[in-house]
Design a protein around this motif. Structure first.
Motif, short mmCIF file in Angstrom:
data_model
loop_
_atom_site.label_atom_id
_atom_site.label_comp_id
_atom_site.label_asym_id
_atom_site.label_seq_id
_atom_site.Cartn_x
_atom_site.Cartn_y
_atom_site.Cartn_z
N ALA A 88 -0.28 -25.07 32.78
CA ALA A 88 -1.10 -24.94 31.58
C ALA A 88 -0.33 -25.37 30.34
CB ALA A 88 -1.57 -23.49 31.43
N TYR A 89 0.95 -25.04 30.28
CA TYR A 89 1.76 -25.42 29.12
C TYR A 89 1.91 -26.94 29.04
CZ TYR A 89 5.73 -26.14 26.07
OH TYR A 89 6.55 -26.60 25.07
N ALA A 90 2.14 -27.59 30.17
CA ALA A 90 2.28 -29.05 30.18
C ALA A 90 1.01 -29.71 29.64
CB ALA A 90 2.58 -29.55 31.59
N ALA A 91 -0.16 -29.15 29.98
CA ALA A 91 -1.42 -29.71 29.50
C ALA A 91 -1.56 -29.57 28.00
CB ALA A 91 -2.59 -29.02 30.19
N PRO A 105 4.04 -17.15 21.85
CA PRO A 105 4.56 -18.50 22.11
C PRO A 105 4.74 -18.72 23.61
CG PRO A 105 5.74 -17.49 20.28
CD PRO A 105 4.86 -16.42 20.86
N PRO A 106 4.08 -19.73 24.19
CA PRO A 106 4.06 -19.89 25.64
C PRO A 106 5.44 -20.07 26.26
CG PRO A 106 3.11 -21.82 24.56
CD PRO A 106 3.26 -20.76 23.52
N THR A 107 6.35 -20.76 25.56
CA THR A 107 7.67 -20.97 26.16
C THR A 107 8.47 -19.67 26.23
OG1 THR A 107 8.49 -21.67 23.98
CG2 THR A 107 7.80 -23.39 25.52
N ARG A 108 8.25 -18.78 25.27
CA ARG A 108 8.93 -17.47 25.33
C ARG A 108 8.42 -16.65 26.51
NH1 ARG A 108 9.25 -15.52 18.95
NH2 ARG A 108 10.54 -17.26 18.22
N VAL A 109 7.09 -16.72 26.72
CA VAL A 109 6.51 -15.99 27.86
C VAL A 109 7.08 -16.53 29.17
CG1 VAL A 109 4.36 -15.49 29.09
CG2 VAL A 109 4.39 -15.47 26.59
N LEU A 110 7.10 -17.86 29.32
CA LEU A 110 7.61 -18.46 30.55
C LEU A 110 9.10 -18.17 30.73
CD1 LEU A 110 5.83 -21.94 30.45
CD2 LEU A 110 5.32 -20.04 31.98
N SER A 111 9.87 -18.24 29.67
CA SER A 111 11.31 -17.97 29.76
C SER A 111 11.56 -16.54 30.21
CB SER A 111 11.97 -18.22 28.41
OG SER A 111 13.36 -17.95 28.48
#
Length: 448
Positions: free
Chosen positions: A367-370, A320-326
Motif C-alpha cells: 500500500a505504501y509503494a502505491a 506516518p506510514p513509514t513509522r508504522v512499518l518501521s
C-alpha cells in the motif's frame, strides 16, 4: 445549472467525495484478482505430496519447481509494470489474468516434471504482472484518508485465495488427482476475465496522465458521484511528474533514495515471509511437535498476518506510514527471536506475532509503494519493488536449508532469522525522508 469550468484536480476531487458503491466494486474486483493470484501461486505447494508420489521425485526437484514459480513471478513483475504504465492498468491486468489462467490449464496437462517446471515459470509471469496492477487500481480509486486500509483489505484476498487452494487440494486430489487442482487454478481466472472486462474501469488517474478524452474521464468520475461537469471542463493531476520512461522515473530526483530503501524493505520482508512459510513447519517437526500442533502453528501465522494487515493498514492512514512499518518490522524482529526460545502458549503467541508484524507489514508495504510513486510510474514502482522482493523470497527459501544444514542451535537460528526484519525496520524508517520529499514536491506542484 452551474457547470465547473476551472480545471478539476482528479486526485483532490476523489479525496473530497464519500466512498461510493462504484469504488467498492473496484476494490472487490481487485480482491478477486489477488484471490485467484494467491490460489495459483500457492496451489503447487498443496499438490507437492501427490507429485512426489506420482512421479517419484525428491525434495531437490520439488525445490526447483517452487523456485521456477518464484522466478516467473519476479520476471513478470519486472516486465509488466512498465507495460501497464504505458498502455493502462485494465488492459495489462486482463492480459495477465487470462495468461496465467491458460498457463495453469496447460500445466495440468504436463507429461513430465520438466514440462511442469517450465510451465510453472510461464504461469508465474502472468501472476507477477497481475498483482501490481490490482494494487495500483485500488489505490488510485481510494481517497487518501482510507487508501492504506482499503488497499490492505483488497490484498487480503491473496491470503483467502491461498487458503482456498488448500481446501481445493484436500477435496480434489483424493477424487481426481493433482491435475484437477491446476485445472481449477486455470478455470477460475478465465471465468473472472470477462467479468473484469465488463465491469472493471481503467484508472481515471492514468487516463488524465495520458491526456485521454475528457468525456471518458467525466463518465468515470460521475460513476463515483453523480456530477454535472461542463463540456469544457479539463482535468489535471497535481503531482510530481518526473521525465523519462516509467523505469527511469523510479530514480528521478526525490524518488531515487526512497526507491532503493523500498527495495530493501521488500527484499528483506519477503525473504522472511518465505523463510518462515517454507521452513517453520520443518523446524517445528524437528523439535518433536505433532502434525496437529504444526498445523495450528501455521494457522496462527496466517491469521496473524491477516489481522496485522488490517490493523497496520488502518494505522498507516492515521500516522506516518513509514513509522508504522518501521515499528512493525522492529517488533517482528523481536517476535522472530522469541520463537527460538519460547514453548507452549508463548510459542503460539510469538508465531502469531511474527505473522502480524511481518506478513501484515508486507501487505502494508504494498500500500505504501502505491502511495509513494506518481501515476505515471506507479505500477512500475510497485511491480519492481515486488520483483526485488521475489528475489528475496528465493534467497529466503534457500537460506533456510543452508542454515539448517549447519546444525546450529534453534535459538541462534531464529536470532539470525530476525536480522532481515531489523534491516527492514531501519530501511522503512529512512524511507520517510523520501516520502516527505515527495509530498513536498507534490504540494509545490499543486501551488504552482
Amino acid at each position: 445549472m452551474q457547470f465547473l469550468t476551472a480545471p478539476v484536480d482528479v486526485r483532490a476531487w476523489i479525496d473530497a467525495q464519500q466512498f461510493s458503491r462504484f469504488q467498492w466494486l473496484v476494490v472487490f474486483l481487485s480482491f478477486c484478482v489477488v484471490a485467484v493470484d494467491g490460489l495459483d501461486t500457492a496451489c503447487v505447494g498443496f499438490i507437492a505430496p501427490a507429485l512426489r508420489q506420482a512421479w517419484q521425485i525428491g525434495p531437490s526437484v520439488l525445490g526447483a519447481l517452487f523456485a521456477a514459480g518464484l522466478a516467473g513471478l519476479m520476471v513478470g513483475a519486472f516486465a509488466f509494470g512498465p507495460v501497464a504504465d504505458r498502455i493502462g492498468r485494465k488492459k495489462t491486468l486482463l492480459a495477465c489474468v487470462a495468461f496465467f489462467g491458460v498457463a495453469s490449464l496447460a500445466s495440468a496437462l504436463s507429461p513430465t516434471i520438466v514440462v511442469l517446471i517450465v510451465l510453472r515459470f510461464v504461469t508465474g509471469l502472468g501472476l507477477g504482472g497481475a498483482m501490481p496492477n490490482a494494487i495500483a487500481l485500488t489505490s488510485e480509486y481510494c481517497p487518501q484518508r482510507r487508501k492504506s486500509f482499503l488497499t490492505t483489505v483488497m490484498f487480503c484476498g491473496f491470503t483467502l485465495g491461498s487458503g482456498l487452494g488448500g481446501v481445493l487440494a484436500a477435496h480434489l486430489v483424493p477424487l481426481y488427482g493433482w491435475r484437477a487442482v491446476l485445472v481449477a487454478g486455470g478455470v477460475l481466472p478465465l471465468a473472472l476475465a470477462p467479468v473484469l472486462a465488463l465491469l472493471l474501469p481503467e484508472s481515471v488517474g492514468f487516463l488524465v496522465a495520458r491526456n485521454a478524452r475528457p468525456a471518458a474521464i467525466r463518465a468515470l468520475l460521475s460513476r463515483i458521484v453523480q456530477h454535472d461537469f461542463g463540456d469544457d471542463t479539463s482535468f489535471i493531476l497535481s503531482e510530481t511528474r518526473p521525465a523519462g520512461s516509467p523505469v527511469r522515473q523510479l530514480f528521478a530526483a526525490g524518488f531515487r533514495v526512497g526507491t532503493l530503501l523500498l527495495w530493501c524493505v521488500f527484499f528483506m520482508s519477503l525473504l522472511i515471509v518465505y523463510l518462515m512459510t517454507n521452513w517453520l513447519p520443518t523446524i517445528a517437526h524437528n523439535a518433536n511437535m505433532t502434525l496437529a500442533d504444526v498445523s495450528r502453528l501455521m494457522m496462527l501465522y496466517q491469521v496473524g498476518g491477516t489481522v496485522g494487515a488490517l490493523v497496520i493498514g488502518r494505522a498507516m492512514d492515521r500516522l506516518p506510514p513509514t513509522r508504522v512499518l518501521s515499528a512493525a518490522y522492529g517488533a517482528g524482529a523481536f517476535f522472530i527471536a522469541a520463537v527460538g526460545v519460547a514453548n507452549g502458549s508463548l510459542l503460539m503467541l510469538a508465531v502469531a506475532g511474527v505473522g502480524f508484524c511481518i506478513s501484515g507489514s508486507q501487505i502494508g508495504a504494498n500500500a505504501y509503494a502505491a502511495q509513494f510513486y506518481p501515476t505515471g510510474s506507479r505500477v512500475t514502482g510497485i511491480s519492481w519493488a515486488l520483483g526485488i522482493g521475489r528475489l528475496g523470497s528465493i534467497v529466503g527459501s534457500m537460506l533456510g536449508g543452508v542454515l539448517l544444514a549447519m546444525n546450529i542451535s534453534q535459538t541462534s537460528l531464529f536470532v539470525i532469522f530476525a536480522i532481515p526484519a531489523a534491516l527492514a525496520s531501519i530501511a522503512a524508517f529512512h524511507c520517510r525522508r523520501g516520502h516527505e520529499r515527495h509530498a513536498a514536491q507534490t504540494t509545490q506542484s499543486a501551488q504552482a
